[in-house]
Scaffold this active site. Sequence first.
Site, PDB file in Angstrom:
ATOM      1  N   CYS A   1       0.837  -1.203   0.000  1.00  0.00           N
ATOM      2  CA  CYS A   1       0.000   0.000   0.000  1.00  0.00           C
ATOM      3  C   CYS A   1       0.873   1.254   0.000  1.00  0.00           C
ATOM      4  O   CYS A   1       0.605   2.212  -0.730  1.00  0.00           O
ATOM      5  CB  CYS A   1      -0.923  -0.019   1.215  1.00  0.00           C
ATOM      6  SG  CYS A   1      -1.996   1.423   1.313  1.00  0.00           S
TER       7      CYS A   1
ATOM      8  N   CYS B   1      -4.747  -2.560   6.236  1.00  0.00           N
ATOM      9  CA  CYS B   1      -5.397  -1.317   5.807  1.00  0.00           C
ATOM     10  C   CYS B   1      -6.789  -1.537   5.224  1.00  0.00           C
ATOM     11  O   CYS B   1      -7.682  -0.767   5.500  1.00  0.00           O
ATOM     12  CB  CYS B   1      -4.502  -0.532   4.853  1.00  0.00           C
ATOM     13  SG  CYS B   1      -3.482  -1.492   3.745  1.00  0.00           S
TER      14      CYS B   1
END
Length: 373
Positions: free
Chosen positions: A103, A200
Amino acid sequence: MSDNSKTRVVVGMSGGVDSSVTALLLKEQGYDVIGIFMKNWDDTDENGVCTATEDYKDVVAVADQIGIPYYSVNFEKEYWDRVFEYXXAEYRAGRTPNPDVMCNKEIKFKAFLDYAMTLGADYVATGHYARVARDEDGTVHMLRGVDNGKDQTYFLSQLSQEQLQKTMFPLGHLEKPEVRKLAEEAGLSTAKKKDSTGICFIGEKNFKNFLSNYLPAQPGRMMTVDGRDMGEHAGLMYYTIGQRGGLGIGGQHGGDNAPWFVVGKDLSKNILYVGQGFYHDSLMSTSLEASQVHFTREMPEEFTLECTAKFRYRQPDSKVTVHVKGDKAEVIFAEPQRAITPGQAVVFYDGEECLGGGLIDNAYRDGQVCQYI
């Protein structure tokens, strides 16, 4: 004193206290600050509340309080293509991915950085606990955050020199309690907001339930290394090497009450191997192979490095010798290591500096590959 007002910094704001204080500090230092909320995942919690909507409200409140413009940008497609699909493929391959590393590499410091540049940014900033040091020749070194318990360089280890040159980490010299104190003193609405945890895109949700929505589980046999059948496992993707909980076997087999751990996987036969004892022989290894090896500064194509490494977040450093060839590396441990997990990041350090890292492909015990996938 330099005039910071001519330097535009675009801050990735999540609605949390760390990114709120990041924006606050830059604003106080006179920079031209813009806040950006990244919507990476279409998300509702178990009560049907969209957590991203709530987080965006917090961003708006903080941006209004400190007097900066703000925008919301949608990276759901990029996130799905570059992070979620990667993670799903890793789980299917029997590995344990680290989506946060990907990410940062693909979204926060690529898609977001590219977007910030269209807004005329000189730099981007995030609330990560890390530091950058700049040499006179312009080379940037990434250093650990001062708060050892919060240092996030492990997750930033795939960032390139080009990305780091455009990045600021204003919280790197602070400890978490100081950040909360700054937020409270400034009266920020996020001062007491609890930290987000978990992967996340999963957030606080039940990991097993989440994963089963996207990958069909394939139950199979749970066995000891010497062939005793211990019952059924729920699907190899739900287990990671060295895991203790969730096996449902307790101490009921034989008279030994020592806890059971996941000590191996065989993807081809769909077998989960378990064993008793934290330092079970099958959990120990003496070296690993890594791919996607990358350094934050320019390095030769082939070289050997004596340094320290982390094999998981918040683990103490271990001494290693690293033989690098292109984007692959063999990492030899000074002391045997426990539960080296394929798919996780191995990250290299020289003292305070994070040098880079790679993704673990295989662990070896005295030259023999460990049965971890």
